[in-house]
Design a protein around this motif. Structure first.
Motif, PDB file in Angstrom:
ATOM      1  N   GLY A 214       0.512   5.556 -11.969  1.00  0.00           N
ATOM      2  CA  GLY A 214      -0.531   6.093 -11.105  1.00  0.00           C
ATOM      3  C   GLY A 214      -0.410   5.492  -9.705  1.00  0.00           C
ATOM      4  O   GLY A 214      -0.117   4.318  -9.546  1.00  0.00           O
ATOM      5  N   THR A 215      -0.636   6.310  -8.696  1.00  0.00           N
ATOM      6  CA  THR A 215      -0.465   5.876  -7.316  1.00  0.00           C
ATOM      7  C   THR A 215      -1.619   6.385  -6.460  1.00  0.00           C
ATOM      8  O   THR A 215      -2.041   7.529  -6.598  1.00  0.00           O
ATOM      9  CB  THR A 215       0.865   6.426  -6.750  1.00  0.00           C
ATOM     10  OG1 THR A 215       1.926   6.032  -7.619  1.00  0.00           O
ATOM     11  CG2 THR A 215       1.138   5.915  -5.364  1.00  0.00           C
ATOM     12  N   ASP A 216      -2.128   5.500  -5.596  1.00  0.00           N
ATOM     13  CA  ASP A 216      -3.150   5.864  -4.625  1.00  0.00           C
ATOM     14  C   ASP A 216      -2.601   5.621  -3.225  1.00  0.00           C
ATOM     15  O   ASP A 216      -1.956   4.608  -2.985  1.00  0.00           O
ATOM     16  CB  ASP A 216      -4.409   5.007  -4.787  1.00  0.00           C
ATOM     17  CG  ASP A 216      -5.081   5.208  -6.130  1.00  0.00           C
ATOM     18  OD1 ASP A 216      -5.045   6.339  -6.641  1.00  0.00           O
ATOM     19  OD2 ASP A 216      -5.638   4.221  -6.657  1.00  0.00           O
ATOM     20  N   VAL A 217      -2.869   6.539  -2.321  1.00  0.00           N
ATOM     21  CA  VAL A 217      -2.506   6.366  -0.919  1.00  0.00           C
ATOM     22  C   VAL A 217      -3.794   6.439  -0.114  1.00  0.00           C
ATOM     23  O   VAL A 217      -4.507   7.447  -0.171  1.00  0.00           O
ATOM     24  CB  VAL A 217      -1.516   7.448  -0.439  1.00  0.00           C
ATOM     25  CG1 VAL A 217      -1.190   7.277   1.026  1.00  0.00           C
ATOM     26  CG2 VAL A 217      -0.244   7.416  -1.270  1.00  0.00           C
ATOM     27  N   GLU A 218      -4.102   5.353   0.613  1.00  0.00           N
ATOM     28  CA  GLU A 218      -5.313   5.317   1.437  1.00  0.00           C
ATOM     29  C   GLU A 218      -4.915   5.430   2.896  1.00  0.00           C
ATOM     30  O   GLU A 218      -4.114   4.644   3.398  1.00  0.00           O
ATOM     31  CB  GLU A 218      -6.086   4.016   1.218  1.00  0.00           C
ATOM     32  CG  GLU A 218      -7.362   3.971   2.022  1.00  0.00           C
ATOM     33  CD  GLU A 218      -8.150   2.686   1.809  1.00  0.00           C
ATOM     34  OE1 GLU A 218      -9.148   2.511   2.527  1.00  0.00           O
ATOM     35  OE2 GLU A 218      -7.768   1.885   0.953  1.00  0.00           O
ATOM     36  N   PHE A 219      -5.473   6.412   3.573  1.00  0.00           N
ATOM     37  CA  PHE A 219      -5.160   6.656   4.973  1.00  0.00           C
ATOM     38  C   PHE A 219      -6.140   5.912   5.873  1.00  0.00           C
ATOM     39  O   PHE A 219      -7.148   5.378   5.408  1.00  0.00           O
ATOM     40  CB  PHE A 219      -5.180   8.162   5.262  1.00  0.00           C
ATOM     41  CG  PHE A 219      -4.112   8.901   4.493  1.00  0.00           C
ATOM     42  CD1 PHE A 219      -2.807   8.920   4.923  1.00  0.00           C
ATOM     43  CD2 PHE A 219      -4.440   9.563   3.317  1.00  0.00           C
ATOM     44  CE1 PHE A 219      -1.818   9.582   4.207  1.00  0.00           C
ATOM     45  CE2 PHE A 219      -3.473  10.230   2.591  1.00  0.00           C
ATOM     46  CZ  PHE A 219      -2.154  10.245   3.036  1.00  0.00           C
ATOM     47  N   ASP A 220      -5.857   5.890   7.184  1.00  0.00           N
ATOM     48  CA  ASP A 220      -6.708   5.189   8.151  1.00  0.00           C
ATOM     49  C   ASP A 220      -8.150   5.689   8.145  1.00  0.00           C
ATOM     50  O   ASP A 220      -9.069   4.930   8.394  1.00  0.00           O
ATOM     51  CB  ASP A 220      -6.144   5.343   9.570  1.00  0.00           C
ATOM     52  CG  ASP A 220      -5.149   4.243   9.892  1.00  0.00           C
ATOM     53  OD1 ASP A 220      -5.086   3.259   9.127  1.00  0.00           O
ATOM     54  OD2 ASP A 220      -4.452   4.368  10.903  1.00  0.00           O
TER      55      ASP A 220
ATOM     56  N   HIS B  16      -9.858   6.406   5.684  1.00  0.00           N
ATOM     57  CA  HIS B  16     -10.421   5.980   4.393  1.00  0.00           C
ATOM     58  C   HIS B  16     -10.428   7.064   3.326  1.00  0.00           C
ATOM     59  O   HIS B  16     -11.121   6.933   2.324  1.00  0.00           O
ATOM     60  CB  HIS B  16     -11.828   5.394   4.555  1.00  0.00           C
ATOM     61  CG  HIS B  16     -11.852   4.214   5.480  1.00  0.00           C
ATOM     62  ND1 HIS B  16     -11.233   3.028   5.180  1.00  0.00           N
ATOM     63  CD2 HIS B  16     -12.383   4.040   6.716  1.00  0.00           C
ATOM     64  CE1 HIS B  16     -11.399   2.177   6.172  1.00  0.00           C
ATOM     65  NE2 HIS B  16     -12.091   2.774   7.131  1.00  0.00           N
ATOM     66  N   THR B  17      -9.675   8.132   3.534  1.00  0.00           N
ATOM     67  CA  THR B  17      -9.512   9.104   2.454  1.00  0.00           C
ATOM     68  C   THR B  17      -8.405   8.586   1.531  1.00  0.00           C
ATOM     69  O   THR B  17      -7.436   7.981   1.980  1.00  0.00           O
ATOM     70  CB  THR B  17      -9.137  10.500   2.985  1.00  0.00           C
ATOM     71  OG1 THR B  17      -7.925  10.402   3.728  1.00  0.00           O
ATOM     72  CG2 THR B  17     -10.233  11.085   3.842  1.00  0.00           C
ATOM     73  N   VAL B  18      -8.577   8.829   0.250  1.00  0.00           N
ATOM     74  CA  VAL B  18      -7.620   8.355  -0.752  1.00  0.00           C
ATOM     75  C   VAL B  18      -7.062   9.565  -1.493  1.00  0.00           C
ATOM     76  O   VAL B  18      -7.816  10.425  -1.956  1.00  0.00           O
ATOM     77  CB  VAL B  18      -8.284   7.382  -1.745  1.00  0.00           C
ATOM     78  CG1 VAL B  18      -7.307   6.956  -2.824  1.00  0.00           C
ATOM     79  CG2 VAL B  18      -8.830   6.171  -1.011  1.00  0.00           C
ATOM     80  N   VAL B  19      -5.745   9.629  -1.597  1.00  0.00           N
ATOM     81  CA  VAL B  19      -5.071  10.667  -2.373  1.00  0.00           C
ATOM     82  C   VAL B  19      -4.465   9.988  -3.592  1.00  0.00           C
ATOM     83  O   VAL B  19      -3.732   9.008  -3.461  1.00  0.00           O
ATOM     84  CB  VAL B  19      -3.970  11.359  -1.536  1.00  0.00           C
ATOM     85  CG1 VAL B  19      -3.210  12.363  -2.375  1.00  0.00           C
ATOM     86  CG2 VAL B  19      -4.568  12.016  -0.312  1.00  0.00           C
ATOM     87  N   SER B  20      -4.799  10.466  -4.773  1.00  0.00           N
ATOM     88  CA  SER B  20      -4.283   9.891  -6.017  1.00  0.00           C
ATOM     89  C   SER B  20      -3.315  10.874  -6.665  1.00  0.00           C
ATOM     90  O   SER B  20      -3.568  12.079  -6.699  1.00  0.00           O
ATOM     91  CB  SER B  20      -5.424   9.600  -6.982  1.00  0.00           C
ATOM     92  OG  SER B  20      -6.286   8.639  -6.431  1.00  0.00           O
ATOM     93  N   TYR B  21      -2.222  10.358  -7.175  1.00  0.00           N
ATOM     94  CA  TYR B  21      -1.257  11.182  -7.897  1.00  0.00           C
ATOM     95  C   TYR B  21      -0.447  10.283  -8.811  1.00  0.00           C
ATOM     96  O   TYR B  21      -0.605   9.061  -8.809  1.00  0.00           O
ATOM     97  CB  TYR B  21      -0.365  11.982  -6.933  1.00  0.00           C
ATOM     98  CG  TYR B  21       0.493  11.147  -6.028  1.00  0.00           C
ATOM     99  CD1 TYR B  21       1.807  10.890  -6.350  1.00  0.00           C
ATOM    100  CD2 TYR B  21      -0.002  10.621  -4.839  1.00  0.00           C
ATOM    101  CE1 TYR B  21       2.609  10.117  -5.522  1.00  0.00           C
ATOM    102  CE2 TYR B  21       0.786   9.855  -4.007  1.00  0.00           C
ATOM    103  CZ  TYR B  21       2.097   9.609  -4.358  1.00  0.00           C
ATOM    104  OH  TYR B  21       2.877   8.848  -3.542  1.00  0.00           O
ATOM    105  N   ASN B  22       0.420  10.871  -9.606  1.00  0.00           N
ATOM    106  CA  ASN B  22       1.280  10.121 -10.518  1.00  0.00           C
ATOM    107  C   ASN B  22       2.731  10.270 -10.109  1.00  0.00           C
ATOM    108  O   ASN B  22       3.187  11.371  -9.824  1.00  0.00           O
ATOM    109  CB  ASN B  22       1.107  10.622 -11.955  1.00  0.00           C
ATOM    110  CG  ASN B  22      -0.262  10.315 -12.492  1.00  0.00           C
ATOM    111  OD1 ASN B  22      -0.747   9.204 -12.340  1.00  0.00           O
ATOM    112  ND2 ASN B  22      -0.903  11.296 -13.095  1.00  0.00           N
TER     113      ASN B  22
END
Length: 123
Positions: A32-38, A40-46
């Motif tokens: 599982g991977t989360d990417v947090e942008f400046d 503060h939105t978070v995109v989660s994917y695998n």
């Protein structure tokens, strides 16, 4: 690490032509991977990695397709961060200082070797 843009997933478009009955096994590791942008939105994917093993069927067994999943108890988190202009300027000054120091050492070595050659030639 996340795939580069345009890079397909490991099993996308995979086709196999088998020569006779076979046992096909896929081992999938899913993280599982989360990417947090400046903002503060978070995109989660695998993300996943795949390994395949293919072997001919032995006498007395049937052709089969198996999927084995491994989901480790961890999650990757990437956070977007931007460096300030002051950080950039400090790095530029550090590089300039390093170049100045190395060039000074090379100049000193060249001067001493030239001086040593001159003094050997006179004696």
């Amino acid at each position: 690490a996340p795939r580069e843009r345009g890079e397909p997933p490991p099993l996308e478009g995979v086709k196999r032509e088998l020569k006779g009955p076979s046992l096909v096994q896929y081992y999938l590791k899913i993280i599982g991977t989360d990417v947090e942008f400046d903002n503060h939105t978070v995109v989660s994917y695998n993300q996943y990695a795949a390994t395949e093993h293919i072997r001919p069927v032995t006498r007395g067994s049937l052709p089969s397709l198996h999927f084995f999943y491994d989901t480790p108890p961890l999650r990757l988190r990437y956070t977007e961060q931007h460096k300030t202009w002051s950080h950039f300027l400090v790095n530029v000054c550090a590089m300039a200082g390093g170049i100045f120091t190395v060039m000074g050492m090379l100049d000193s070595v060249a001067y001493r070797s030239a001086f040593a050659r001159r003094s050997r030639g006179k004696g």
